[in-house]
Design a protein around this motif. Sequence first.
Motif, mmCIF file in Angstrom:
data_model
loop_
_atom_site.group_PDB
_atom_site.id
_atom_site.type_symbol
_atom_site.label_atom_id
_atom_site.label_comp_id
_atom_site.label_asym_id
_atom_site.label_seq_id
_atom_site.Cartn_x
_atom_site.Cartn_y
_atom_site.Cartn_z
ATOM 1 N N THR A 781 20.913 28.498 -4.087
ATOM 2 C CA THR A 781 19.660 27.932 -3.594
ATOM 3 C C THR A 781 19.924 26.558 -2.994
ATOM 4 O OG1 THR A 781 18.946 26.719 -5.574
ATOM 5 C CG2 THR A 781 18.472 29.086 -5.494
ATOM 6 N N ILE A 782 19.169 26.237 -1.939
ATOM 7 C CA ILE A 782 19.293 24.946 -1.262
ATOM 8 C C ILE A 782 17.906 24.332 -1.161
ATOM 9 C CG2 ILE A 782 20.021 23.770 0.850
ATOM 10 C CD1 ILE A 782 21.881 26.154 1.419
ATOM 11 N N GLY A 783 17.822 23.020 -1.411
ATOM 12 C CA GLY A 783 16.560 22.309 -1.284
ATOM 13 C C GLY A 783 15.517 22.805 -2.259
ATOM 14 N N SER A 784 14.297 23.018 -1.780
ATOM 15 C CA SER A 784 13.178 23.358 -2.660
ATOM 16 C C SER A 784 13.312 24.722 -3.315
ATOM 17 C CB SER A 784 11.867 23.297 -1.865
ATOM 18 O OG SER A 784 11.838 24.302 -0.875
ATOM 19 N N SER A 785 14.223 25.547 -2.835
ATOM 20 C CA SER A 785 14.426 26.839 -3.489
ATOM 21 C C SER A 785 15.046 26.687 -4.871
ATOM 22 C CB SER A 785 15.274 27.769 -2.613
ATOM 23 O OG SER A 785 14.513 28.233 -1.522
ATOM 24 N N ALA A 786 15.376 25.445 -5.250
ATOM 25 C CA ALA A 786 15.734 25.152 -6.642
ATOM 26 C C ALA A 786 14.602 25.533 -7.595
ATOM 27 C CB ALA A 786 16.054 23.667 -6.797
ATOM 28 N N ASN A 787 13.397 25.762 -7.058
ATOM 29 C CA ASN A 787 12.291 26.224 -7.895
ATOM 30 C C ASN A 787 12.671 27.456 -8.697
ATOM 31 O OD1 ASN A 787 10.293 24.292 -7.104
ATOM 32 N ND2 ASN A 787 10.079 25.366 -5.155
ATOM 33 N N LEU A 788 13.637 28.230 -8.215
ATOM 34 C CA LEU A 788 14.058 29.417 -8.943
ATOM 35 C C LEU A 788 14.597 29.057 -10.324
ATOM 36 C CD1 LEU A 788 14.514 32.485 -8.924
ATOM 37 C CD2 LEU A 788 16.769 32.066 -7.927
ATOM 38 N N ALA A 789 15.279 27.918 -10.435
ATOM 39 C CA ALA A 789 15.818 27.498 -11.731
ATOM 40 C C ALA A 789 14.702 27.289 -12.743
ATOM 41 C CB ALA A 789 16.641 26.219 -11.567
ATOM 42 N N LEU A 794 15.645 27.794 -17.050
ATOM 43 C CA LEU A 794 16.907 27.127 -17.359
ATOM 44 C C LEU A 794 16.645 25.737 -17.958
ATOM 45 C CD1 LEU A 794 19.000 28.063 -14.193
ATOM 46 C CD2 LEU A 794 18.983 29.168 -16.428
ATOM 47 N N PRO A 795 17.589 25.201 -18.710
ATOM 48 C CA PRO A 795 17.393 23.916 -19.388
ATOM 49 C C PRO A 795 17.545 22.719 -18.448
ATOM 50 C CG PRO A 795 19.569 24.744 -19.898
ATOM 51 C CD PRO A 795 18.886 25.828 -19.102
ATOM 52 N N VAL A 796 16.726 22.684 -17.421
ATOM 53 C CA VAL A 796 16.723 21.587 -16.449
ATOM 54 C C VAL A 796 15.281 21.191 -16.195
ATOM 55 C CG1 VAL A 796 18.852 22.378 -15.351
ATOM 56 C CG2 VAL A 796 16.645 23.100 -14.433
ATOM 57 N N SER A 797 15.085 19.953 -15.796
ATOM 58 C CA SER A 797 13.745 19.474 -15.473
ATOM 59 C C SER A 797 13.831 18.535 -14.276
ATOM 60 C CB SER A 797 13.120 18.759 -16.672
ATOM 61 O OG SER A 797 13.917 17.651 -17.066
ATOM 62 N N ASN A 798 12.681 18.170 -13.751
ATOM 63 C CA ASN A 798 12.593 17.274 -12.608
ATOM 64 C C ASN A 798 12.915 15.853 -13.062
ATOM 65 O OD1 ASN A 798 11.911 15.787 -10.360
ATOM 66 N ND2 ASN A 798 9.852 16.619 -10.150
ATOM 67 N N ALA A 799 13.945 15.252 -12.500
ATOM 68 C CA ALA A 799 14.339 13.891 -12.874
ATOM 69 C C ALA A 799 13.450 12.836 -12.237
ATOM 70 C CB ALA A 799 15.792 13.638 -12.491
ATOM 71 N N LEU A 854 19.357 17.367 -16.926
ATOM 72 C CA LEU A 854 19.810 18.484 -17.742
ATOM 73 C C LEU A 854 19.452 18.231 -19.195
ATOM 74 C CD1 LEU A 854 23.349 19.287 -16.258
ATOM 75 C CD2 LEU A 854 21.074 19.883 -15.400
ATOM 76 N N ALA A 855 19.008 19.262 -19.860
ATOM 77 C CA ALA A 855 18.669 19.155 -21.277
ATOM 78 C C ALA A 855 19.926 18.888 -22.101
ATOM 79 C CB ALA A 855 17.981 20.435 -21.733
ATOM 80 N N PRO A 856 19.793 18.305 -23.304
ATOM 81 C CA PRO A 856 20.974 18.012 -24.135
ATOM 82 C C PRO A 856 21.834 19.231 -24.424
ATOM 83 C CG PRO A 856 19.034 16.858 -24.973
ATOM 84 C CD PRO A 856 18.548 17.775 -23.896
ATOM 85 N N ASP A 857 21.206 20.411 -24.501
ATOM 86 C CA ASP A 857 21.983 21.615 -24.810
ATOM 87 C C ASP A 857 22.356 22.411 -23.564
ATOM 88 O OD1 ASP A 857 19.452 22.474 -24.114
ATOM 89 O OD2 ASP A 857 19.329 24.001 -25.689
ATOM 90 N N ALA A 858 22.236 21.785 -22.393
ATOM 91 C CA ALA A 858 22.464 22.511 -21.138
ATOM 92 C C ALA A 858 23.873 23.079 -21.062
ATOM 93 C CB ALA A 858 22.183 21.602 -19.950
ATOM 94 N N GLU A 859 24.884 22.277 -21.432
ATOM 95 C CA GLU A 859 26.262 22.753 -21.328
ATOM 96 C C GLU A 859 26.495 23.954 -22.234
ATOM 97 O OE1 GLU A 859 30.842 21.054 -21.472
ATOM 98 O OE2 GLU A 859 29.164 19.697 -21.782
ATOM 99 N N GLU A 860 25.944 23.902 -23.448
ATOM 100 C CA GLU A 860 26.090 25.035 -24.369
ATOM 101 C C GLU A 860 25.457 26.291 -23.797
ATOM 102 O OE1 GLU A 860 24.431 24.028 -28.132
ATOM 103 O OE2 GLU A 860 25.422 22.064 -28.196
ATOM 104 N N ARG A 861 24.447 26.119 -22.982
ATOM 105 C CA ARG A 861 23.736 27.257 -22.394
ATOM 106 C C ARG A 861 24.270 27.615 -21.008
ATOM 107 N NH1 ARG A 861 17.458 25.861 -23.177
ATOM 108 N NH2 ARG A 861 17.267 27.837 -22.037
ATOM 109 N N GLY A 862 25.457 27.096 -20.666
ATOM 110 C CA GLY A 862 26.136 27.512 -19.444
ATOM 111 C C GLY A 862 25.727 26.785 -18.189
ATOM 112 N N VAL A 863 25.137 25.596 -18.322
ATOM 113 C CA VAL A 863 24.714 24.815 -17.155
ATOM 114 C C VAL A 863 25.594 23.574 -17.055
ATOM 115 C CG1 VAL A 863 22.841 23.548 -16.047
ATOM 116 C CG2 VAL A 863 22.341 25.614 -17.383
ATOM 117 N N ARG A 864 26.172 23.337 -15.900
ATOM 118 C CA ARG A 864 26.993 22.141 -15.730
ATOM 119 C C ARG A 864 26.740 21.513 -14.365
ATOM 120 N NH1 ARG A 864 33.291 24.141 -14.947
ATOM 121 N NH2 ARG A 864 32.905 25.790 -13.423
ATOM 122 N N PRO A 865 26.785 20.176 -14.300
ATOM 123 C CA PRO A 865 26.501 19.500 -13.034
ATOM 124 C C PRO A 865 27.643 19.661 -12.046
ATOM 125 C CG PRO A 865 27.137 17.910 -14.702
ATOM 126 C CD PRO A 865 27.053 19.241 -15.394
#
Length: 935
Positions: A781-789, A794-799, A854-865
């Motif tokens: 996804t690129i740009g606003s299509s990040a809405n899919l996350a 997924l353990p992410v939020s709007n910064a 990213l949420a504190p448990d993001a890495e454990e749940r397979g999310v990485r920057p």
Amino acid sequence: MRLVSTFWITVLALVASAAAAVAAPLVSPREHFGFAIGDDYQLATYTQTEAYFKKLAAASDRMRLVDIGRTEEGRTQWMVIMSSPANLQRLDRYREISERLARAELAPDEAEALAAEGKAVVWIDGGLHANETVATQQLIESVWAFASRDDAETRRILDNVIILFVHANPDGQELYSSWYMRRTEPAKRIIENTPRLWEKYAGHDNNRDFFMMNLRETTNINRQLYLTWFPQIVYNHHQSGPAGTIVAGPPYRDPFNYVYDPLIVTQLDEIGAAMHTRWIAAGMPGSTMKGGSVFSTWWNGGLRTTVYFHNILGLLTEVVGSPTPMEIPLVPERQIPSGDLPLPVEPQVWHFRRSIDYELTANYAVLNYAARHRDELLRQIYQMGRNSITRGQEDHWTNYPRRVEAMQKAAEAERQKLVKEGKLAAGASEAGTEGKRRIPARYFEEYLRRPELRDARGYIVPADQADFPTAVKFVNTLIKAGVCVQRATKDFSVQGNKYPAGSYVVKTDQAFRPYVLDMFEPQAYPNDFKYAGGPPIPPYDSAGWTLAYEMGVAFDRVLEGFDGPFAQVPYGHEQAAPAKPVDVAARASGGYLLSATQNDAFRLVNRLLKAGAAVSWPAGNAGARAGSIYVEESAAARDVLGRDAPALGVDVRRVPEGPMGLKVTLHPARVALVDVYGGSIPAGWTRWLLEKFDFPFEVVYPQTIDAGELRTRYDVIVLVNGAVPPPKRLGAREKAVSAAMKQPRAEDIPAEFRGWLGRLTEEKSLAPLRTFLETGGTIVTIGSSANLAYELGLPVSNALEEVADDGTMKPLPREKFFVPGSLLEARVARGTEATRGLPAKVDVYFDESPVFRLAPDAEERGVRPLLWFASDRPLRSGWVWGQEYLKDGVAAFEAKVGAGRLRVFGPEIAFRGQTHGTFKLLFNSLYLERVEPSQ
């Protein structure tokens, strides 16, 4: 004797033919098209227009028809040259004068003589945006007017001006006019709801390509502007005018760009006054200027704006109009006369012909100005060129707003210190009668004339940088824009730095210095607000676009005069990356290493995979650079590498053995690029990019996504900016999003296009996309299509949110945070597949893009920057208000979703085909990858 006789027979025949052609009667638009230009419910197609121009050219001695190149769909793009018969006989001489004065590489007395001899050259185009039908049709009427009219003003214009009437988008006119005219009942004809973009790849963004020149039409136009004709005025016709007015024109609102010559601004005032005066004198109300519209002279990249950086006067008008009669609405604020709107227009029914009349009147105003000020225009373009050359030869400073702000801040700090020490009364004022604070003159030297703040005397693009083929592409954008470029014939040194032969040098002591500065230097957009503490006023387009940054090109700024073993590249001669021969002698084992830092290595990989060669990412290999691509020895590999690698200039190194341990083998992925009915501009640019780099892909539409079973057909799905709407739980935005997603009814369009209808939705699209991921697919996804996350939970939020008074999280208001199109520096994660080949830092194009926490448990749940903003001052070029909010925000990440992966890129990593520095973020995701042991 026989040869001589044959020659004269041929000449006499040509003369007789020409005389007969001139004697032929001129055919009016009504006679040719079957209707008059501007008749309600009528539009001429490009096929008809092309035939008409040829017919007029054959009959008129005032006109020449010039083929300037092919369009993206293969049509001929025509330019009509109109002038007096006597001028047409000396056309080459007048073109030469125009070029010499624009280049300004001659003495003042010679320039004065040429200005006296030469003719003004004025460019008038139409049809760049094909849904803006007035612009295309006025071009036809204007050509007819100057071919047929014989009044004193027309003759004076033809005697003193060479007019270049240019069709800016033939493909678009054919699409829109054919679409409108397809219905036999006139009252049912509509412009809206065409099935695809009006320029094959860019649609509306074809007017955003004039410094990049990715498109054929743009390249054709720029070749005429900056390498052939060098007009003094470029008039770019558009629509629609602001509501409650008829037409918006020059002069334009601030800010104007700080690097081009101030004569541009003052001359725009002159020509603007001539245009508005003529409209008003003709009883044509509703013309507005300056703050009456959104248009400024800041941005570089449009047809009329890029010319400012070449010392050319760029004019834009936006006029109302439609072949279907329309209403001029009542906007109460626009009923009061003002300096921005001297003669308001009453609400009324508006017919197409009136718009054509406004445009024709504007053309005459501009051309009459050029005819009466012919020598002045020629002198002034020369003067601006000389000014640029002089500034490039001497120490020169550009005063940017942030430098002035720093000066003011320092002066205020000193003032407060003096007040605290009792040396200055607290109420003492240093304000002048105009209310502006005055500060000691010494601050000028301290803050605006420091030696390190000087403008560069030149730039060096080293040949030994990691991705030199991309650097050569950057240099070619300068060459195609008429810039003087030099190439080192042998190794050299400047200010203690050593550079290899083949490096490129771009000095600023040239007429197009403003353009050079604008492509290398960061833009510094001023803080621009409606009122103190109020919301920002958005720029007309981008705020920052430094092309060298966008393309990831390494270069050095040189502040002192310098020279070396440099040879000038002939004007307009594009360069090729140095060919590097490849050892393709057959071997029993081993293979080849390609550098993943080079974008064109991916073109080779795609050709290798298509040929059946074995390609992999080495997990480890003695002597191999990190991120190298390994190609196994084979006849297919030898054939592709031997043929294509030298032409692309890609580094290819022979190695005796393959990678040890595990390897990631690459296979062609089945890529689906999601588009929509009517055409998505981001999808169009992505299509262009994938084609240019030889990626196989299929364009799909929402109905295909909604039907499911995606994993049986595709390995990768690409969702560009705008493809995925925000979750409905965001509430307030849902109505606006729904309006933007509006599509025509199936019964209103031809059956062949009905399969393209629809948009991705939570109700129908989310489940198939989730299943695709969970069963092993990749979604980018690129740009606003990040809405899919967010939809996937997924353990992410709007910064970029804050706690509202009611305790809920709300997006930061624009008064606190605003980033229009600008370049920001992001840190790059190392050791990930997605970021292979990228440096530790990269400049990303950010346009109100999403940023994540990213949420504190993001890495454990397979999310990485993958990318993040490590600084509270990431701005590189443009404008950021509240950039401290970006600190530690994640710009891109990847996530495991079942057996698949989601890669989310907030910035526009493929923006308008310009951001070569971030292309690899997309490219790395477009392969089917399998981890296997090395043999």
